[in-house]
Design a protein around this motif. Structure first.
Motif, PDB file in Angstrom:
ATOM      1  N   LEU A  18       0.819  -1.198   0.000  1.00 17.21           N
ATOM      2  CA  LEU A  18       0.000   0.000   0.000  1.00 17.21           C
ATOM      3  C   LEU A  18       0.858   1.256   0.000  1.00 17.21           C
ATOM      4  CD1 LEU A  18      -2.792   1.235   0.201  1.00 17.21           C
ATOM      5  CD2 LEU A  18      -2.676   0.984   2.675  1.00 17.21           C
ATOM      6  N   SER A  19       1.911   1.256   0.808  1.00 16.73           N
ATOM      7  CA  SER A  19       2.782   2.418   0.812  1.00 16.73           C
ATOM      8  C   SER A  19       4.230   2.066   0.503  1.00 16.73           C
ATOM      9  CB  SER A  19       2.734   3.118   2.171  1.00 16.73           C
ATOM     10  OG  SER A  19       1.505   3.730   2.379  1.00 16.73           O
ATOM     11  N   VAL A  20       4.613   0.790   0.662  1.00 21.71           N
ATOM     12  CA  VAL A  20       6.016   0.450   0.449  1.00 21.71           C
ATOM     13  C   VAL A  20       6.292   0.033  -0.980  1.00 21.71           C
ATOM     14  CG1 VAL A  20       6.334  -0.245   2.827  1.00 21.71           C
ATOM     15  CG2 VAL A  20       5.677  -1.953   1.169  1.00 21.71           C
ATOM     16  N   SER A  21       5.258  -0.166  -1.817  1.00 23.95           N
ATOM     17  CA  SER A  21       5.492  -0.628  -3.175  1.00 23.95           C
ATOM     18  C   SER A  21       6.306   0.381  -3.964  1.00 23.95           C
ATOM     19  CB  SER A  21       4.167  -0.901  -3.886  1.00 23.95           C
ATOM     20  OG  SER A  21       3.398   0.272  -3.940  1.00 23.95           O
ATOM     21  N   ALA A  22       6.038   1.664  -3.726  1.00 21.85           N
ATOM     22  CA  ALA A  22       6.762   2.681  -4.468  1.00 21.85           C
ATOM     23  C   ALA A  22       8.236   2.698  -4.106  1.00 21.85           C
ATOM     24  CB  ALA A  22       6.164   4.057  -4.196  1.00 21.85           C
ATOM     25  N   LEU A  23       8.584   2.099  -2.985  1.00 26.01           N
ATOM     26  CA  LEU A  23       9.967   2.064  -2.544  1.00 26.01           C
ATOM     27  C   LEU A  23      10.734   0.930  -3.186  1.00 26.01           C
ATOM     28  CD1 LEU A  23       9.116   2.613   1.196  1.00 26.01           C
ATOM     29  CD2 LEU A  23       9.861   4.337  -0.447  1.00 26.01           C
ATOM     30  N   GLY A  24      10.013  -0.069  -3.690  1.00 31.03           N
ATOM     31  CA  GLY A  24      10.626  -1.140  -4.442  1.00 31.03           C
ATOM     32  C   GLY A  24      11.495  -2.068  -3.650  1.00 31.03           C
ATOM     33  N   VAL A  25      11.223  -2.247  -2.359  1.00 32.44           N
ATOM     34  CA  VAL A  25      12.058  -3.121  -1.550  1.00 32.44           C
ATOM     35  C   VAL A  25      11.194  -4.057  -0.752  1.00 32.44           C
ATOM     36  CG1 VAL A  25      13.957  -1.486  -1.358  1.00 32.44           C
ATOM     37  CG2 VAL A  25      12.116  -1.420   0.306  1.00 32.44           C
ATOM     38  N   ALA A  26      11.742  -5.186  -0.417  1.00 29.54           N
ATOM     39  CA  ALA A  26      11.078  -6.134   0.474  1.00 29.54           C
ATOM     40  C   ALA A  26      12.130  -7.082   1.002  1.00 29.54           C
ATOM     41  CB  ALA A  26       9.985  -6.901  -0.256  1.00 29.54           C
ATOM     42  N   GLN A  27      11.904  -7.591   2.164  1.00 30.31           N
ATOM     43  CA  GLN A  27      12.884  -8.457   2.795  1.00 30.31           C
ATOM     44  C   GLN A  27      12.701  -9.900   2.351  1.00 30.31           C
ATOM     45  OE1 GLN A  27      15.517  -8.297   4.490  1.00 30.31           O
ATOM     46  NE2 GLN A  27      15.709 -10.427   5.035  1.00 30.31           N
ATOM     47  N   LEU A 423       3.380  18.672   1.117  1.00 33.31           N
ATOM     48  CA  LEU A 423       2.633  18.519  -0.129  1.00 33.31           C
ATOM     49  C   LEU A 423       3.130  17.270  -0.835  1.00 33.31           C
ATOM     50  CD1 LEU A 423       0.663  19.614  -2.302  1.00 33.31           C
ATOM     51  CD2 LEU A 423       2.602  20.873  -3.269  1.00 33.31           C
ATOM     52  N   GLY A 424       2.207  16.394  -1.216  1.00 37.45           N
ATOM     53  CA  GLY A 424       2.613  15.160  -1.883  1.00 37.45           C
ATOM     54  C   GLY A 424       1.415  14.408  -2.428  1.00 37.45           C
ATOM     55  N   PRO A 425       1.669  13.279  -3.039  1.00 35.22           N
ATOM     56  CA  PRO A 425       0.567  12.475  -3.581  1.00 35.22           C
ATOM     57  C   PRO A 425      -0.140  11.689  -2.488  1.00 35.22           C
ATOM     58  CG  PRO A 425       2.646  11.372  -3.973  1.00 35.22           C
ATOM     59  CD  PRO A 425       2.989  12.688  -3.333  1.00 35.22           C
ATOM     60  N   TYR A 426      -1.362  11.278  -2.759  1.00 34.23           N
ATOM     61  CA  TYR A 426      -2.073  10.360  -1.874  1.00 34.23           C
ATOM     62  C   TYR A 426      -2.644   9.232  -2.709  1.00 34.23           C
ATOM     63  CZ  TYR A 426      -6.745  11.924  -3.319  1.00 34.23           C
ATOM     64  OH  TYR A 426      -7.878  12.190  -4.030  1.00 34.23           O
ATOM     65  N   LEU A 427      -2.827   8.088  -2.082  1.00 39.02           N
ATOM     66  CA  LEU A 427      -3.417   6.912  -2.711  1.00 39.02           C
ATOM     67  C   LEU A 427      -4.421   6.304  -1.755  1.00 39.02           C
ATOM     68  CD1 LEU A 427      -3.584   4.554  -4.784  1.00 39.02           C
ATOM     69  CD2 LEU A 427      -1.651   3.513  -3.579  1.00 39.02           C
ATOM     70  N   ASN A 428      -5.661   6.210  -2.180  1.00 39.40           N
ATOM     71  CA  ASN A 428      -6.702   5.515  -1.420  1.00 39.40           C
ATOM     72  C   ASN A 428      -7.087   4.251  -2.167  1.00 39.40           C
ATOM     73  OD1 ASN A 428      -6.916   7.208   0.736  1.00 39.40           O
ATOM     74  ND2 ASN A 428      -8.720   8.299   0.013  1.00 39.40           N
TER      75      ASN A 428
END
Length: 710
Positions: A18-27, A423-428
């Motif tokens: 939801l919010s970490v996808s844009a960061l492109g990382v996962a353990q 100021l930034g984007p939001y995603l619902n």
């Protein structure tokens, strides 16, 4: 494959990232093979295995009989839980497609040993839904060789080819205890052979004949043997293909994250300043004697120097008191997800700023302008134990109730009033409703915060939608225009529409104000906290909310009360209101079970005027991940509540530093519920007190104490 596969895949991915996808990382984390139901298993049948503790998995499967999206979680080493959304064509006489939500529970009674003992598990499939997949099982699994695993068990319900016929007009959503382990029982078995470290070949024997899907027009399996392949891509992703009965084909995929792991286990923050040992008394006799206290400029100089050093660590020095042998600092942590890390870094800096005679350090945490706890440390312990395990300094530290009004504190200059904005984007993202697998909205958001004095905060947000599929919709098959013309805030049964017309607030391309509030936080006694919030409290309601919380710093138990007088906002989300208004209130009890588990019970009146209770259980991991489940039952009848029978769901709160490694207090929060209905609906007020104060109280501080020396 069905045209629904793409949105289902997007749903699974969106939910997990939801919010970490844009960061492109996962353990990376080793993922257990999951079946088409998103649970430990082969193809359709279960196994007695379990994913690693803390693993959160989103999976999707698609075949001609239907599509399934499953979110599963491993809260303990033995327990697996799942929430599923399914689409099945042709079996609901009222609709072309049945959209169904179901819950699973899987518990490992035994783990397998190196000798003869297999793993043994018991499970409930679709135990709280319409029951379309309803079934129970007892299964055993044994690794014959490092590459060969066999499982066998006894199943009831669908696992025995015994479909418990469903009334699709029934509200569903209730545990069907009378059906559990009832009817005929049949065996099932599976084999998994790991041809390589990544590729597994699967075979199983299953009695599920897909009777409801066949009656809806799907092809009937030709036999009871199912075969499949599963391929791991790294340690996070899995993809697979399978055949049911040799004539029905499907595919599945999954992605797994683990709450106990991180891409950056040690974080990317700079190393803390080292502890500075005190000089010998002969080298600084005035410093050791306390003679420096006679100099009126000493404290301002020390306070200014420490304030600058803390600011570089992302913390604010709000106030300080200083005497010859004791120093108290009051800090606001703006950077670190775990309060113990902020306290540890403050202690290091105090050894560098304080004269040698100061032996006792008191570090008081400030949140929302309130002193929430004080950690008392001896300077000699800090000097002695710097290079030892954090547990040793934890044994020496005292955590006490913070004095709300000490007489000798010197407030830092220039802190208030304070203005900040972002100021930034939001995603619902809206998930798993009765008509669509997922809906989304993307746009720009401006957030601002103005702190007038400690604890008095004016804050709000303005949004502008850019695009999305979350369009304005009215309930009861009306058009938005018809619903607006009707003007009523109640449904045909007379129940106030407090949540079921929530999509009337969506799809607005004009500027909207999701919230705009003035909040006052205070601490009148060492164990009592209060909050009063007024304004546009959430997108659907505005008014006044007041709360009081009793929470001693070292108590597992906390008690609270809240009362709200609110009115329903107009659908344009500006400053107009509709006619419906209500007074709601709850008495709450919170209990910390330790080990990362804490629970909550709320009893009172909800937004639709119904009276009942909410029970919630949460699991929090040492790195800040939080996963919780809740259920609400009120005096509203099942018929008035509608599909689902009562309110229930799960909440995920993921600290962003888990994904980025960069220290931050920000989180990604998602509330996933089976359905949004009017019964059991509570006001969505930001900044409730227990969530504010618990991070710096005894249980939470000690859980994160491993970061003290970080």
């Amino acid at each position: 494959m069905s045209r629904c596969l793409r949105p289902l895949l997007l749903t699974s991915t969106a939910l997990l990232t939801l919010s970490v996808s844009a960061l492109g990382v996962a353990q990376p984390t080793f993922s257990q093979t999951l079946n088409s139901y998103g649970m430990p298993g082969a193809i359709d049948t279960p196994t007695a295995t379990a994913p690693p503790e803390g693993e959160l998995t989103g999976s999707v499967s698609d075949s001609d009989p239907g599509q399934r999206v499953t979110l599963s979680f491993q809260p303990t080493a033995r327990m697996t839980t799942a929430l599923r959304y399914s689409r099945i064509d042709g079996i609901d006489p009222e609709r072309d497609t049945l959209t169904d939500r179901s819950f699973d529970f899987h518990f490992n009674i035994l783990h397998q040993s190196e000798g003869w003992r297999p793993a043994v598990a018991i499970g409930l499939r679709d135990f709280m839904g319409t029951g379309i997949y309803s079934g129970e099982y007892i299964v055993a699994t044994k690794d014959i060789t490092p590459r060969l695993q066999v499982s066998g068990g006894i199943g009831w319900g669908r696992l025995a080819g015994d479909w418990r016929r469903t009334d699709y007009n029934d509200e569903g959503g209730k545990p069907r205890v009378e059906d559990w382990f009832s009817g005929s029982a049949k065996p099932f078995a599976s084999v998994e052979w790991k041809a390589t470290d990544s590729l597994s070949l699967l075979a199983e024997y299953s009695y599920d004949d897909y009777q409801p899907e066949v009656e809806g027009g799907a092809e009937e399996p030709e036999n009871k043997f199912n075969f499949g392949v599963n391929y791991r891509i790294g340690d996070i992703y899995q993809v697979g293909a399978y055949t049911i009965g040799g004539n029905i084909f499907g595919i599945r995929g999954s992605v797994a994250l683990n709450a106990r792991e991180s891409q950056y286990p040690s974080g990317l923050e700079p190393a803390p300043a080292p502890v500075r040992p005190r000089p010998a008394p002969s080298a600084d006799p005035d410093g050791w004697s306390g003679a420096w206290t006679a100099d009126p400029t000493a404290q301002p100089v020390i306070q200014n120097a420490l304030s600058k050093a803390l600011a570089e660590e992302g913390q604010t020095l709000e106030a300080m008191s200083l005497s010859a042998n004791r120093a108290e600092v009051r800090i606001r942590n703006n950077r670190y997800n775990l309060q113990a890390e902020a306290i540890g870094r403050t202690a290091r800096l105090m050894t560098r700023a304080m004269p040698p005679s100061v032996e006792t350090f008191v570090i008081t945490s400030i949140d929302h302008g309130m002193p929430t706890s004080s950690v008392v440390l001896q300077r000699s312990d800090i000097e002695q134990l710097e290079n030892t395990a954090s547990a040793q300094i934890a044994q020496r530290a005292q955590i006490v109730n913070a004095d709300p009004r000490p007489g000798n504190l010197v407030m830092a200059e220039g802190l208030y009033p304070k203005f900040s904005w972002r100021l930034g984007p939001y995603l619902n993202i809206g998930l798993w409703d009765a008509d669509e697998a997922w809906r989304y909205e993307v746009g720009a958001e401006l957030r601002a915060r103005y702190e007038l004095t400690p604890g008095l905060v004016l804050s709000g947000a303005v949004r502008k939608r850019a695009f999305g599929s979350a369009d304005r919709e009215a309930p009861e098959r009306l058009t938005p225009e018809e619903y607006l013309a009707d003007g009523s805030d109640t449904n045909s049964a007379g129940v106030p529409r407090v949540r079921s017309d929530g999509r009337m607030y969506s799809g607005n391309n004009d500027l909207v104000i999701p919230e705009l509030t003035l909040a006052w936080y205070a601490k009148p006694t060492p164990t009592i906290y209060t909050r009063v919030t007024a304004g546009l409290l959430e997108r659907s309601f505005g008014g006044v909310s007041a709360e009081v919380l009793w929470k001693p710093v070292d108590s597992r138990l906390a008690l609270g009360a809240e009362i709200n007088r609110v009115r329903k906002r107009d659908f344009d989300q500006l400053f107009d209101f509709r006619d419906y208004e209500v007074t709601t209130g709850h008495l709450s009890a919170y209990y910390d079970f330790r080990g990362g588990f804490w629970g909550r019970i709320d009893v009172g009146k909800y937004l639709a005027g119904d009276v009942g209770a909410t029970i919630a259980l949460n699991r929090e991991f040492e790195n800040g991940w939080r996963v919780g489940a809740y259920a609400t039952k009120t005096d509203m009848s099942e018929e008035d509540f509608g599909e689902g029978s009562f309110d229930k769901g799960v909440v995920f709160s993921i600290p962003l530093n888990w994904a980025t490694g960069t220290p931050t207090t920000r989180r990604a929060v998602s509330d996933v519920r089976s359905l949004s209905r009017d019964g059991g609906a509570r006001l969505r007020t930001d900044g409730r007190l227990y969530e504010v104060v618990r991070d710096s109280h005894t249980g939470e501080l000690y859980d994160g104490w491993g970061k003290f020396w970080r």
